[in-house]
Design a protein around this motif. Structure first.
Motif, PDB file in Angstrom:
ATOM      1  N   THR A 145       0.837  -1.202   0.000  1.00  0.00           N
ATOM      2  CA  THR A 145       0.000   0.000   0.000  1.00  0.00           C
ATOM      3  C   THR A 145       0.865   1.242   0.000  1.00  0.00           C
ATOM      4  OG1 THR A 145      -0.093   0.262   2.410  1.00  0.00           O
ATOM      5  CG2 THR A 145      -1.706  -1.243   1.401  1.00  0.00           C
ATOM      6  N   LEU A 146       0.264   2.364  -0.318  1.00  0.00           N
ATOM      7  CA  LEU A 146       0.985   3.635  -0.231  1.00  0.00           C
ATOM      8  C   LEU A 146       1.310   3.971   1.220  1.00  0.00           C
ATOM      9  CD1 LEU A 146      -0.969   5.671  -2.942  1.00  0.00           C
ATOM     10  CD2 LEU A 146       1.418   4.912  -3.064  1.00  0.00           C
ATOM     11  N   SER A 147       0.468   3.526   2.141  1.00  0.00           N
ATOM     12  CA  SER A 147       0.783   3.719   3.564  1.00  0.00           C
ATOM     13  C   SER A 147       2.057   2.981   3.956  1.00  0.00           C
ATOM     14  CB  SER A 147      -0.382   3.240   4.440  1.00  0.00           C
ATOM     15  OG  SER A 147      -1.467   4.133   4.370  1.00  0.00           O
ATOM     16  N   ASP A 148       2.237   1.780   3.378  1.00  0.00           N
ATOM     17  CA  ASP A 148       3.462   1.022   3.649  1.00  0.00           C
ATOM     18  C   ASP A 148       4.691   1.817   3.211  1.00  0.00           C
ATOM     19  OD1 ASP A 148       2.009  -1.132   4.595  1.00  0.00           O
ATOM     20  OD2 ASP A 148       2.076  -2.222   2.680  1.00  0.00           O
ATOM     21  N   LEU A 149       4.602   2.443   2.048  1.00  0.00           N
ATOM     22  CA  LEU A 149       5.734   3.206   1.541  1.00  0.00           C
ATOM     23  C   LEU A 149       6.025   4.395   2.443  1.00  0.00           C
ATOM     24  CD1 LEU A 149       7.911   3.740  -0.538  1.00  0.00           C
ATOM     25  CD2 LEU A 149       6.185   4.866  -1.991  1.00  0.00           C
ATOM     26  N   GLY A 150       4.968   5.098   2.865  1.00  0.00           N
ATOM     27  CA  GLY A 150       5.170   6.223   3.770  1.00  0.00           C
ATOM     28  C   GLY A 150       5.790   5.795   5.083  1.00  0.00           C
ATOM     29  N   ALA A 151       5.300   4.676   5.631  1.00  0.00           N
ATOM     30  CA  ALA A 151       5.798   4.196   6.923  1.00  0.00           C
ATOM     31  C   ALA A 151       7.226   3.683   6.835  1.00  0.00           C
ATOM     32  CB  ALA A 151       4.879   3.099   7.452  1.00  0.00           C
ATOM     33  N   SER A 152       7.657   3.310   5.642  1.00  0.00           N
ATOM     34  CA  SER A 152       9.009   2.763   5.472  1.00  0.00           C
ATOM     35  C   SER A 152      10.098   3.795   5.694  1.00  0.00           C
ATOM     36  CB  SER A 152       9.160   2.172   4.061  1.00  0.00           C
ATOM     37  OG  SER A 152       9.266   3.217   3.090  1.00  0.00           O
ATOM     38  N   GLY A 153       9.748   5.060   5.517  1.00  0.00           N
ATOM     39  CA  GLY A 153      10.727   6.128   5.646  1.00  0.00           C
ATOM     40  C   GLY A 153      11.644   6.276   4.449  1.00  0.00           C
ATOM     41  N   LEU A 154      11.400   5.486   3.399  1.00  0.00           N
ATOM     42  CA  LEU A 154      12.228   5.543   2.202  1.00  0.00           C
ATOM     43  C   LEU A 154      12.015   6.848   1.441  1.00  0.00           C
ATOM     44  CD1 LEU A 154      11.542   1.917   0.948  1.00  0.00           C
ATOM     45  CD2 LEU A 154      13.748   2.758   1.791  1.00  0.00           C
ATOM     46  N   THR A 155      13.080   7.373   0.857  1.00  0.00           N
ATOM     47  CA  THR A 155      12.976   8.527  -0.026  1.00  0.00           C
ATOM     48  C   THR A 155      12.991   8.016  -1.459  1.00  0.00           C
ATOM     49  OG1 THR A 155      14.078   9.995   1.539  1.00  0.00           O
ATOM     50  CG2 THR A 155      14.072  10.669  -0.768  1.00  0.00           C
ATOM     51  N   VAL A 156      12.059   8.499  -2.256  1.00  0.00           N
ATOM     52  CA  VAL A 156      11.928   7.976  -3.618  1.00  0.00           C
ATOM     53  C   VAL A 156      11.944   9.096  -4.647  1.00  0.00           C
ATOM     54  CG1 VAL A 156      10.619   5.941  -2.885  1.00  0.00           C
ATOM     55  CG2 VAL A 156       9.388   8.039  -3.507  1.00  0.00           C
ATOM     56  N   LYS A 157      12.387   8.737  -5.843  1.00  0.00           N
ATOM     57  CA  LYS A 157      12.204   9.595  -7.005  1.00  0.00           C
ATOM     58  C   LYS A 157      10.906   9.163  -7.675  1.00  0.00           C
ATOM     59  CE  LYS A 157      17.127  10.354  -7.942  1.00  0.00           C
ATOM     60  NZ  LYS A 157      18.219  10.197  -8.945  1.00  0.00           N
ATOM     61  N   LEU A 158      10.119  10.136  -8.123  1.00  0.00           N
ATOM     62  CA  LEU A 158       8.804   9.867  -8.691  1.00  0.00           C
ATOM     63  C   LEU A 158       8.798  10.184 -10.181  1.00  0.00           C
ATOM     64  CD1 LEU A 158       5.755   9.295  -8.586  1.00  0.00           C
ATOM     65  CD2 LEU A 158       5.429  11.618  -7.677  1.00  0.00           C
ATOM     66  N   ALA A 159       8.568   9.174 -11.006  1.00  0.00           N
ATOM     67  CA  ALA A 159       8.438   9.370 -12.449  1.00  0.00           C
ATOM     68  C   ALA A 159       7.003   9.777 -12.759  1.00  0.00           C
ATOM     69  CB  ALA A 159       8.803   8.085 -13.188  1.00  0.00           C
ATOM     70  N   ALA A 160       6.830  10.965 -13.332  1.00  0.00           N
ATOM     71  CA  ALA A 160       5.487  11.506 -13.560  1.00  0.00           C
ATOM     72  C   ALA A 160       5.591  12.698 -14.499  1.00  0.00           C
ATOM     73  CB  ALA A 160       4.858  11.928 -12.231  1.00  0.00           C
ATOM     74  N   GLY A 161       4.473  13.389 -14.691  1.00  0.00           N
ATOM     75  CA  GLY A 161       4.476  14.615 -15.461  1.00  0.00           C
ATOM     76  C   GLY A 161       4.949  15.782 -14.607  1.00  0.00           C
ATOM     77  N   ALA A 162       5.359  16.860 -15.242  1.00  0.00           N
ATOM     78  CA  ALA A 162       5.865  18.029 -14.514  1.00  0.00           C
ATOM     79  C   ALA A 162       4.824  18.595 -13.554  1.00  0.00           C
ATOM     80  CB  ALA A 162       6.305  19.102 -15.518  1.00  0.00           C
ATOM     81  N   TYR A 203       0.123  10.457   2.873  1.00  0.00           N
ATOM     82  CA  TYR A 203       0.842   9.224   3.193  1.00  0.00           C
ATOM     83  C   TYR A 203       2.209   9.423   3.843  1.00  0.00           C
ATOM     84  CZ  TYR A 203      -2.644   6.685   0.490  1.00  0.00           C
ATOM     85  OH  TYR A 203      -3.822   6.125   0.041  1.00  0.00           O
ATOM     86  N   GLY A 204       2.702  10.649   3.894  1.00  0.00           N
ATOM     87  CA  GLY A 204       4.022  10.887   4.462  1.00  0.00           C
ATOM     88  C   GLY A 204       5.149  10.333   3.615  1.00  0.00           C
ATOM     89  N   ILE A 205       4.895  10.173   2.317  1.00  0.00           N
ATOM     90  CA  ILE A 205       5.918   9.650   1.409  1.00  0.00           C
ATOM     91  C   ILE A 205       6.939  10.752   1.094  1.00  0.00           C
ATOM     92  CG2 ILE A 205       6.341   8.745  -0.908  1.00  0.00           C
ATOM     93  CD1 ILE A 205       3.571   7.410  -0.710  1.00  0.00           C
ATOM     94  N   LYS A 206       8.211  10.410   1.200  1.00  0.00           N
ATOM     95  CA  LYS A 206       9.280  11.369   0.934  1.00  0.00           C
ATOM     96  C   LYS A 206       9.686  11.302  -0.529  1.00  0.00           C
ATOM     97  CE  LYS A 206      11.061  10.757   5.641  1.00  0.00           C
ATOM     98  NZ  LYS A 206      12.204  10.287   6.463  1.00  0.00           N
ATOM     99  N   VAL A 207       9.397  12.356  -1.269  1.00  0.00           N
ATOM    100  CA  VAL A 207       9.732  12.422  -2.697  1.00  0.00           C
ATOM    101  C   VAL A 207      10.893  13.391  -2.860  1.00  0.00           C
ATOM    102  CG1 VAL A 207       8.906  12.975  -5.004  1.00  0.00           C
ATOM    103  CG2 VAL A 207       7.346  11.926  -3.342  1.00  0.00           C
ATOM    104  N   SER A 208      12.023  12.892  -3.323  1.00  0.00           N
ATOM    105  CA  SER A 208      13.199  13.748  -3.467  1.00  0.00           C
ATOM    106  C   SER A 208      13.162  14.580  -4.738  1.00  0.00           C
ATOM    107  CB  SER A 208      14.479  12.908  -3.446  1.00  0.00           C
ATOM    108  OG  SER A 208      14.500  11.993  -4.537  1.00  0.00           O
ATOM    109  N   GLU A 209      12.602  14.007  -5.796  1.00  0.00           N
ATOM    110  CA  GLU A 209      12.487  14.745  -7.056  1.00  0.00           C
ATOM    111  C   GLU A 209      11.497  14.054  -7.982  1.00  0.00           C
ATOM    112  OE1 GLU A 209      15.594  14.068 -10.264  1.00  0.00           O
ATOM    113  OE2 GLU A 209      16.777  13.598  -8.466  1.00  0.00           O
ATOM    114  N   ILE A 210      11.061  14.814  -8.980  1.00  0.00           N
ATOM    115  CA  ILE A 210      10.178  14.260 -10.005  1.00  0.00           C
ATOM    116  C   ILE A 210      10.986  14.068 -11.281  1.00  0.00           C
ATOM    117  CG2 ILE A 210       8.165  14.689 -11.470  1.00  0.00           C
ATOM    118  CD1 ILE A 210       6.945  16.198  -9.109  1.00  0.00           C
TER     119      ILE A 210
END
Length: 326
Positions: free
Chosen positions: A176-193, A209-216
């Motif tokens: 789940t997205l909650s799992d990702l937020g709870a993991s504390g992992l920082t992720v890069k997100l592939a998406a539109g600008a 979700y508290g997800i840490k996104v470092s960049e898009i």
């Protein structure tokens, strides 16, 4: 994608809300009339036709498939149906309201917000949410004032979705997205600008979700580039769509939106109220309980990836579900 904040035009299944509104909505001044693209014949039995109807799509695969289904269901019910494609929001809306178009597929939350902005201005607060019943009630209220009727929404819903590689999910025990937020992992997100500012993308992931996104990583919405970036590790999270059947082809898995960040963008028939009859209602409502999100993803894939014709894909699905006369 309800008032789900969609970010760019759909690709294979890609149709998020902003994408749909641009694609469905780029007003083209040169388009002064609807161009009829195909006529579905009425029934050959010799029975008198119930009348003539025009069914429109919004110019992209998913909408064409749904409109082809509507056309075939109405033909099966005894109507002579003309099919047209309209890629301008303004023309489609005015034509629905005037009765030039009798029926068209739309998305509950997106269309509710479109009508709300039409009535209350572009800055109006969204009336849609992840609650289908509440969003549908708002849509029906607004549609009534425009001379339109909203039939039963399908189970199929086209929303933003977020995918990770299967190996990444396994390594970090993510479902789940909650799992990702709870993991504390920082992720890069592939998406539109646009993901940087849209509430149903990066801001929503961070706030809800508290997800840490470092960049898009700007690869678009549900594009091959986005899925390849996640597969190859250039990004750890990718913006896809619930009706994209190619996600697994890249060995990706979608993380469940367990806190319902995305809005209720279920597919729904919109019909000009003056055109509506019990026969039309029965014919189109028959699709609602049998069309799922997984079904729609597979139908999109057959047209976009396997190059089948949308009308043939629509016919085969309806026949398989027993919705056409033998």
């Amino acid at each position: 994608m309800g008032s789900a904040d969609v970010i760019e035009p759909t690709s294979v299944a890609a149709a998020n809300r902003a994408g749909r509104l641009r694609r469905v909505g780029a007003a083209v001044a040169a388009v002064l009339a609807l161009t009829l693209t195909a006529a579905a014949c009425g029934d050959d039995s010799g029975a008198a036709s119930l009348g003539s109807l025009t069914v429109a799509d919004a110019g992209f695969t998913e909408s064409k498939i749904l409109a082809d289904m509507y056309g075939e269901l109405l033909t099966n019910a005894g109507y002579d149906v003309e099919r047209t494609s309209v890629q301008s929001t303004e023309i489609a809306q005015s034509s629905l309201e005037s009765g030039q178009i009798d029926a068209m597929p739309q998305y509950v939350a997106t269309y509710a917000d479109l009508l709300n902005s039409q009535v209350n201005g572009s800055g109006a607060t969204s009336v849609s949410s992840s609650d289908l019943d509440a969003s549908l009630a708002e849509l029906r209220r607004l549609a009534q004032g425009s001379g339109l009727s909203v039939l039963e929404p399908a189970d199929a819903v086209d929303q933003n979705a977020f995918a990770v590689s299967r190996s990444f999910a396994t390594e970090h025990q993510l479902t789940t997205l909650s799992d990702l937020g709870a993991s504390g992992l920082t992720v890069k997100l592939a998406a539109g600008a646009e993901c940087a500012t849209r509430p149903f993308c990066r801001p929503g992931l961070e706030k809800t979700y508290g997800i840490k996104v470092s960049e898009i990583v700007e690869t678009g919405v549900a594009t091959a580039q986005t899925k390849a970036a996640v597969r190859d590790g250039t990004a750890q999270l990718g913006l896809v769509l619930t009706t994209d059947a190619t996600v697994s082809d890249y060995n990706l898995v979608v993380l469940t939106d367990d806190k319902k960040l995305q809005n209720a963008d279920n597919l729904v028939p919109i019909v000009n109220t003056d055109s509506l009859t019990p026969e039309i209602t029965a014919a189109l409502n028959a699709l609602a309980p049998v069309l799922t999100t997984a079904d729609l993803a597979e139908l999109n894939k057959k047209v976009d990836a396997e190059r089948e014709k949308s009308e043939e894909v629509a016919h085969d699905f309806l026949a398989e579900k027993g919705l056409l006369d033998a």
